[in-house]
Design a protein around this motif. Structure first.
Motif, mmCIF file in Angstrom:
data_model
loop_
_atom_site.group_PDB
_atom_site.id
_atom_site.type_symbol
_atom_site.label_atom_id
_atom_site.label_comp_id
_atom_site.label_asym_id
_atom_site.label_seq_id
_atom_site.Cartn_x
_atom_site.Cartn_y
_atom_site.Cartn_z
ATOM 1 N N ILE A 1 39.452 23.353 43.163
ATOM 2 C CA ILE A 1 38.517 22.960 44.210
ATOM 3 C C ILE A 1 37.629 21.792 43.782
ATOM 4 O O ILE A 1 37.023 21.114 44.626
ATOM 5 C CB ILE A 1 37.641 24.174 44.636
ATOM 6 N N LYS A 2 37.570 21.475 42.506
ATOM 7 C CA LYS A 2 36.727 20.395 42.010
ATOM 8 C C LYS A 2 37.456 19.044 41.960
ATOM 9 O O LYS A 2 36.854 18.024 41.629
ATOM 10 C CB LYS A 2 36.207 20.737 40.607
ATOM 11 N N VAL B 1 44.422 13.103 47.417
ATOM 12 C CA VAL B 1 43.980 14.109 46.449
ATOM 13 C C VAL B 1 43.558 15.369 47.211
ATOM 14 O O VAL B 1 42.776 15.286 48.155
ATOM 15 C CB VAL B 1 42.801 13.599 45.597
ATOM 16 N N THR B 2 44.089 16.516 46.792
ATOM 17 C CA THR B 2 43.795 17.777 47.474
ATOM 18 C C THR B 2 43.148 18.779 46.514
ATOM 19 O O THR B 2 43.654 19.013 45.414
ATOM 20 C CB THR B 2 45.069 18.406 48.061
ATOM 21 N N SER B 3 42.013 19.339 46.952
ATOM 22 C CA SER B 3 41.351 20.419 46.215
ATOM 23 C C SER B 3 41.731 21.746 46.865
ATOM 24 O O SER B 3 41.776 21.849 48.085
ATOM 25 C CB SER B 3 39.837 20.254 46.261
ATOM 26 N N LYS B 4 41.951 22.763 46.046
ATOM 27 C CA LYS B 4 42.334 24.073 46.570
ATOM 28 C C LYS B 4 41.493 25.155 45.912
ATOM 29 O O LYS B 4 41.460 25.279 44.687
ATOM 30 C CB LYS B 4 43.820 24.334 46.289
ATOM 31 N N LEU B 5 40.791 25.932 46.749
ATOM 32 C CA LEU B 5 40.028 27.078 46.255
ATOM 33 C C LEU B 5 40.939 28.297 46.308
ATOM 34 O O LEU B 5 41.486 28.632 47.355
ATOM 35 C CB LEU B 5 38.785 27.297 47.115
ATOM 36 N N THR C 1 28.905 27.662 50.217
ATOM 37 C CA THR C 1 28.162 27.054 49.103
ATOM 38 C C THR C 1 29.056 26.140 48.272
ATOM 39 O O THR C 1 28.671 25.021 47.913
ATOM 40 C CB THR C 1 27.578 28.156 48.198
ATOM 41 N N ILE C 2 30.268 26.605 47.967
ATOM 42 C CA ILE C 2 31.191 25.825 47.139
ATOM 43 C C ILE C 2 31.597 24.535 47.844
ATOM 44 O O ILE C 2 31.586 23.451 47.251
ATOM 45 C CB ILE C 2 32.440 26.657 46.777
#
Length: 237
Positions: free
Chosen positions: A36-37, A86-90, A220-221
């Motif tokens: 996710i970052k 660019v992909t962020s994944k939680l 929040t994240i």
């Protein structure tokens, strides 16, 4: 392509290359998927030091936010076929997944006892874990079924089927466990649900606390991970 070596004074060597030049290749499309970052880190660095297809122009870039899929996607230049993406994944933590809380996952008594036995680390105390484990190793259940089917001459009809399950199994327990990968643990209560069919007990886990913590934590994240996206076009799905 041939190599021709020419010796010069002081022991130095100069290499001349003759023949056709190397074939020019198109830029390589960059598509990166990370935790996710990832997008936040990419923006933090490339806004100051980006070149080629990684150069960031806020007037062209688009940030797509999908809280349902738990993703943030940066398209550096959507109109350019070679623009970086660019992909962020939680993702849910590996520690929480085996419990299957708030999912359709069900456990037999043997499976549930094994789950408890190998996850002592995530209980509020060693004493509470031992107490719960011993209780389920000795758990017993009783089913009482009541059925009725009646009607009168006025057209009124009643069908009733009542299933009552009585058990000595504990009703809930506390977990202290990471909910998402890369983030600290959270404390929440888990309810133990039970059904008995043909003498066989089936267990599943539910937690209102976990649901509420997830919703709050995701908000929040995502807010934190968009901290470097000021001035960008942000589209929420």
């Amino acid at each position: 392509m041939e190599k021709v070596k020419i010796e010069v004074s002081a022991g130095n060597t100069t290499t001349l290359l003759t023949g056709e030049a190397l074939k020019q290749m198109p830029p390589e499309k960059i598509h990166i998927t990370g935790d996710i970052k990832a997008v936040n880190t990419f923006l933090l660095v490339r806004q100051k030091a980006g070149k080629g297809v990684q150069e960031i122009d806020k007037s062209k870039a688009v940030v797509l936010v999908d809280k349902k899929a738990l993703t943030i996607t940066l398209q550096v230049d959507p109109e350019n076929h070679y623009g970086a993406v660019v992909t962020s994944k939680l993702e849910e933590s590996d520690e929480l997944a085996p419990f299957g809380v708030n999912t359709a996952k069900m456990f037999s008594k043997k499976e549930f006892v094994k789950l408890l036995k190998f996850n002592k680390l995530f209980f509020e105390s060693a004493e509470k874990h031992t107490e719960l484990l011993q209780a389920f190793q000795k758990v017993s259940s009783e089913v009482n079924i009541k059925a009725s089917d009646s009607s009168d001459d006025r057209g009124n009809k009643e069908n009733a089927f009542v299933k009552e399950v009585t058990t000595n199994a504990p009703a809930d327990f506390m977990l202290s466990i990471p909910i998402f990968k890369g983030f600290p643990e959270s404390n929440f209560k888990v309810e133990i649900c039970l059904d008995v069919n043909e003498g066989s007990a089936r267990f599943w886990l539910e937690s209102v606390d976990l649901h509420n913590i997830k919703v709050e934590t995701i908000d929040t994240i995502f807010k934190s991970q968009l901290s470097n996206a000021d001035g960008f076009v942000i589209i929420n799905k």
